[in-house]
Motif scaffolding. Structure first.
Motif, short mmCIF file in Angstrom:
data_model
loop_
_atom_site.label_atom_id
_atom_site.label_comp_id
_atom_site.label_asym_id
_atom_site.label_seq_id
_atom_site.Cartn_x
_atom_site.Cartn_y
_atom_site.Cartn_z
N HIS A 170 36.85 45.53 24.14
CA HIS A 170 36.38 46.12 25.39
C HIS A 170 37.51 46.18 26.40
O HIS A 170 38.34 45.29 26.49
CB HIS A 170 35.24 45.29 25.98
N HIS A 171 37.52 47.26 27.17
CA HIS A 171 38.44 47.35 28.30
C HIS A 171 37.73 46.68 29.46
O HIS A 171 36.58 47.01 29.79
CB HIS A 171 38.76 48.81 28.62
N THR A 172 38.39 45.71 30.10
CA THR A 172 37.78 44.95 31.18
C THR A 172 38.71 44.96 32.38
O THR A 172 39.90 44.70 32.26
CB THR A 172 37.52 43.49 30.75
N VAL A 173 38.14 45.25 33.54
CA VAL A 173 38.88 45.25 34.80
C VAL A 173 38.18 44.25 35.73
O VAL A 173 36.96 44.27 35.85
CB VAL A 173 38.91 46.65 35.44
N ILE A 210 43.43 43.34 41.63
CA ILE A 210 42.75 43.94 40.49
C ILE A 210 43.63 43.72 39.27
O ILE A 210 44.86 43.85 39.34
CB ILE A 210 42.55 45.46 40.69
N ALA A 211 43.01 43.40 38.12
CA ALA A 211 43.78 43.22 36.89
C ALA A 211 42.93 43.61 35.69
O ALA A 211 41.70 43.69 35.79
CB ALA A 211 44.24 41.77 36.75
N ASP A 212 43.59 43.82 34.57
CA ASP A 212 42.90 44.06 33.30
C ASP A 212 43.63 43.30 32.20
O ASP A 212 44.50 42.47 32.48
CB ASP A 212 42.78 45.55 33.00
N GLU A 213 43.29 43.60 30.96
CA GLU A 213 43.88 42.86 29.83
C GLU A 213 45.37 43.15 29.63
O GLU A 213 46.03 42.44 28.88
CB GLU A 213 43.09 43.13 28.54
N ARG A 270 33.29 40.00 44.01
CA ARG A 270 33.95 40.11 42.70
C ARG A 270 33.26 41.18 41.88
O ARG A 270 32.02 41.24 41.85
CB ARG A 270 33.91 38.76 41.98
N VAL A 271 34.05 42.02 41.22
CA VAL A 271 33.52 43.09 40.38
C VAL A 271 34.22 43.02 39.03
O VAL A 271 35.45 42.95 38.96
CB VAL A 271 33.76 44.48 41.02
N VAL A 272 33.42 43.03 37.95
CA VAL A 272 33.97 43.06 36.61
C VAL A 272 33.40 44.31 35.93
O VAL A 272 32.20 44.46 35.79
CB VAL A 272 33.60 41.80 35.80
N LEU A 273 34.30 45.22 35.55
CA LEU A 273 33.91 46.44 34.84
C LEU A 273 34.25 46.28 33.38
O LEU A 273 35.37 45.90 33.03
CB LEU A 273 34.65 47.65 35.40
#
Length: 170
Positions: free
Chosen positions: A92-95, A114-117, A164-167
């Motif tokens: 999964h792509h997670t932001v 903001i960050a992702d994998e 906090r937001v996790v997409l």
């Protein structure tokens, strides 16, 4: 006295916008006041499945200062999540976004990040390990390497705690 705004106001507005953008939105009331390590674990725990999930939470994690660096709980939350995401190797792509509604995070000039994998991987070879920044409470210096990760609003003149937001997408 009458309370006009609260953390729920920010959470509801974020959930409404996420729904308008086509995300299935879940407000996580169970993620609020934990120690930062536990809060970050909960943020990344896969709870709902689907192609476009947005999990929103608020409140303020407890975050001890361990050094004389720059940053606060929002920057540290995002850095901790970025480290975990880089190790998970999820399909999964997670932001992850974490920011203070007052526009300031600790002693830094920003509200959060903001960050992702891929965030940690982009840092390798540029500076010190991300764990070094955590150990010195200097998460701002890590994200300052990539100014596009920082959330810079300036002081907002209000404070309804953190958002906090996790997409997550497949």
């Amino acid at each position: 006295h009458e309370v006009l705004l609260g953390n729920w106001t920010a959470l509801e507005a974020a959930a409404q916008k996420a729904s308008e953008l086509g995300f299935t939105c879940v407000t996580r009331a169970d993620i609020c006041e934990q120690p930062i390590e536990k809060g970050c674990e909960l943020l990344l725990a896969t709870r709902d499945a689907g192609p476009r999930i947005c999990e929103i939470s608020g409140g303020e994690f407890s975050c001890p200062v361990r050094g004389n660096g720059r940053g606060g709980r929002n920057l540290e939350t995002v850095l901790r999540c970025a480290i975990s995401l880089s190790r998970q190797k999820s399909p999964h792509h997670t932001v992850v976004l974490s920011a203070g509604t007052d526009g300031v995070d600790g002693n830094s000039p920003c509200a959060g990040a903001i960050a992702d994998e891929t965030t940690v991987e982009r840092n390798w070879g540029v500076r010190l390990s991300p764990e070094h920044y955590l150990a010195h409470s200097d998460s701002y210096a890590f994200f300052d390497l990539f100014d596009f990760n920082l959330i810079l609003t300036g002081p907002t003149g209000t404070n309804v705690r953190d958002l906090r937001v996790v997409l997550k997408s497949v």
